[in-house]
Scaffold this active site. Structure first.
Site, PDB file in Angstrom:
ATOM      1  N   TRP A 102       0.555  -1.129   0.029  1.00 51.25           N
ATOM      2  CA  TRP A 102       0.035   0.008  -0.066  1.00 51.25           C
ATOM      3  C   TRP A 102       0.930   1.160   0.040  1.00 51.25           C
ATOM      4  CZ3 TRP A 102      -4.418  -0.463  -2.060  1.00 51.25           C
ATOM      5  CH2 TRP A 102      -5.243  -1.741  -1.734  1.00 51.25           C
ATOM      6  N   ASP A 170      -1.985   6.606   6.413  1.00 47.52           N
ATOM      7  CA  ASP A 170      -2.949   5.987   5.842  1.00 47.52           C
ATOM      8  C   ASP A 170      -3.598   4.670   6.894  1.00 47.52           C
ATOM      9  OD1 ASP A 170      -4.633   3.876   4.330  1.00 47.52           O
ATOM     10  OD2 ASP A 170      -3.226   3.374   2.801  1.00 47.52           O
ATOM     11  N   LYS A 194     -12.572  -1.920   6.544  1.00 42.14           N
ATOM     12  CA  LYS A 194     -12.063  -2.771   7.376  1.00 42.14           C
ATOM     13  C   LYS A 194     -12.309  -2.528   9.070  1.00 42.14           C
ATOM     14  CE  LYS A 194      -8.966  -3.118   3.818  1.00 42.14           C
ATOM     15  NZ  LYS A 194      -7.845  -2.180   2.898  1.00 42.14           N
TER      16      LYS A 194
HETATM   17  C1  PLP Z   1      -7.498  -1.538   1.763  1.00 44.17           C
HETATM   18  C2  PLP Z   1      -6.573  -0.471   1.923  1.00 44.17           C
HETATM   19  C3  PLP Z   1      -6.329   0.464   0.870  1.00 44.17           C
HETATM   20  C4  PLP Z   1      -7.238   0.671  -0.404  1.00 44.17           C
HETATM   21  O1  PLP Z   1      -8.500   1.082  -0.013  1.00 44.17           O
HETATM   22  P1  PLP Z   1      -9.669   1.317  -1.011  1.00 44.17           P
HETATM   23  O2  PLP Z   1     -10.610   1.980  -0.031  1.00 44.17           O
HETATM   24  O3  PLP Z   1      -9.914   0.032  -1.618  1.00 44.17           O
HETATM   25  O4  PLP Z   1      -9.110   2.326  -1.986  1.00 44.17           O
HETATM   26  C5  PLP Z   1      -5.364   1.535   1.017  1.00 44.17           C
HETATM   27  N1  PLP Z   1      -4.716   1.446   2.045  1.00 44.17           N
HETATM   28  C6  PLP Z   1      -4.517   0.411   2.982  1.00 44.17           C
HETATM   29  C7  PLP Z   1      -3.470   0.281   4.077  1.00 44.17           C
HETATM   30  C8  PLP Z   1      -5.497  -0.380   2.868  1.00 44.17           C
HETATM   31  O5  PLP Z   1      -5.692  -1.710   3.658  1.00 44.17           O
END
Ligand code: PLP
Length: 358
Positions: A102, A170, A194
């Protein structure tokens, strides 16, 4: 009806109490005679749902008054571009730490807008976090971005970096799993699917002095200041996802808040890592200092047993344990809504599987 234990990395399990309340309110939200999905986002009913969700989150996380809380769309991936568009503020460079998949995606996207300095990176194939002393930060960075929890590899920071530039995180797969001191961050963002609620809504918490100066050409819906001025309703927001997120925030509050979540999450993860470490049959490849509480990858000593493991697990209601295609093996995602009983059941299954196949 029988509910499974779903170890999906996202979209992931939601608290059963939240789903029940949503089901009860499906046709008639609190005497309004309509479903939340049917409400105008400008009507007083939805405006109250939206405001209450924001306030509950602010209380849970202790968000200071000089931070905006935005409920946006486009996922965490949309923020990979929105962040440079909003936070560069005339600067040309941003610092990023690369600890996995990511991080890499965020870096690639930011490279379209600025000069990205990768201040530190985990060595290829080594699941660890470079120590703070190794970071080569620039002195003119508009901000410093990192990924507190790498969802795919299960590498998690258990510390908050100290840097001079505004810190951007993030938190898609770790938000609300424990208390955080929001005042240490310039911006926190997370896709919802999540630990927050259904897919389709993205949370951004941003310090208000960092916004209001976008890169020329920034689309209006990506302009944080414009969204803040419009209470995240520059256009129609994902109303139902926002409502469910509000129910999840209240559920967390009712569990005792973030400190209680942290204790539960640490215990759940500890049980799983203990089971893995205590066996020669399973192993976890991550540096023990940065093992994730949320995503626990593990491999079987004999990879030929992977499909049997997954099939037998599924038969006893333990699903979505297959590791990410880039990593292989297994991965158990154990976010807030995964009950401790689900982890106990998985550990019991793993021991029993080892007895029969090990
Ligand atoms: C799932 C995830 C993403 C992507 O998320 P989207 O909502 O599908 O764009 C980005 N960063 C991390 C750390 C993630 O776990």
């Amino acid at each position: 009806m029988s509910r499974i234990y779903n170890f999906s990395a996202g979209p992931a399990m939601l608290p059963e109490a939240v789903l029940r309340q949503a089901a009860e309110e499906m046709l008639d939200w609190q005497g309004s005679g309509m479903s939340v999905m049917e409400m105008s986002h400008r009507g007083k009913e939805f405006v109250s749902i939206a405001a209450e969700a924001e306030q509950t989150l602010r209380d849970l996380m202790g968000v200071p008054d000089n931070y905006k809380v935005l409920f946006l769309q486009g996922g965490a991936s949309g923020q990979f571009s929105a962040i440079p568009m909003n936070l560069l503020r005339g600067r040309k460079r941003a610092d990023y730490i690369n600890t996995g998949s990511w991080s890499k995606k965020a870096i690639k996207e930011a490279g379209k807008y600025c000069d990205v300095n990768v201040a530190a990176a985990s060595p290829e194939g080594v699941l660890t976090i470079p120590t703070r002393a190794e970071w080569q930060l620039s002195d003119d960075a508009a901000y410093m971005h990192y990924t507190p929890n790498e969802t795919i590899s299960g590498v998690e920071f258990h510390w908050v970096p100290e840097v001079d530039a505004p810190l951007v995180a993030d938190m898609s797969s770790t938000i609300l799993s424990r208390p955080v001191d929001v005042s240490k961050f310039g911006l926190i963002y997370a896709g919802a699917q999540k630990n927050i609620g259904p897919a389709g809504i993205t949370l951004v918490i941003v310090r208000d002095d960092l916004i209001g100066e976008t890169l020329p050409g920034t689309p209006a819906i990506w302009d944080y200041q414009a969204q803040a001025d419009a209470d995240s309703m520059s256009n129609t927001p994902p109303t139902y996802a926002w409502y469910i997120a509000g129910l999840v925030f209240k559920w967390i509050r009712d569990q005792g808040g973030l400190q209680a979540m942290a204790e539960l999450n640490q215990r759940k993860a500890g049980k799983l890592y203990d089971a893995i470490d205590g066996s020669d049959f399973y192993s976890n490849p991550v540096d023990p200092d940065c093992r994730s509480w949320m995503n626990v990858p593990f491999v079987l000593a004999d990879e030929a047993l992977n499909d049997t493991f997954l099939a037998e697990a599924k038969k006893v209601g333990l699903t979505t344990l297959k590791g990410h295609r880039s990593v292989g093996g297994m991965r158990a995602s154990i976010y807030n809504a995964m009950p401790e009983a689900g982890v106990d059941r998985l550990v019991e299954f793993m021991r029993e599987f080892e007895r029969r196949h090990g």
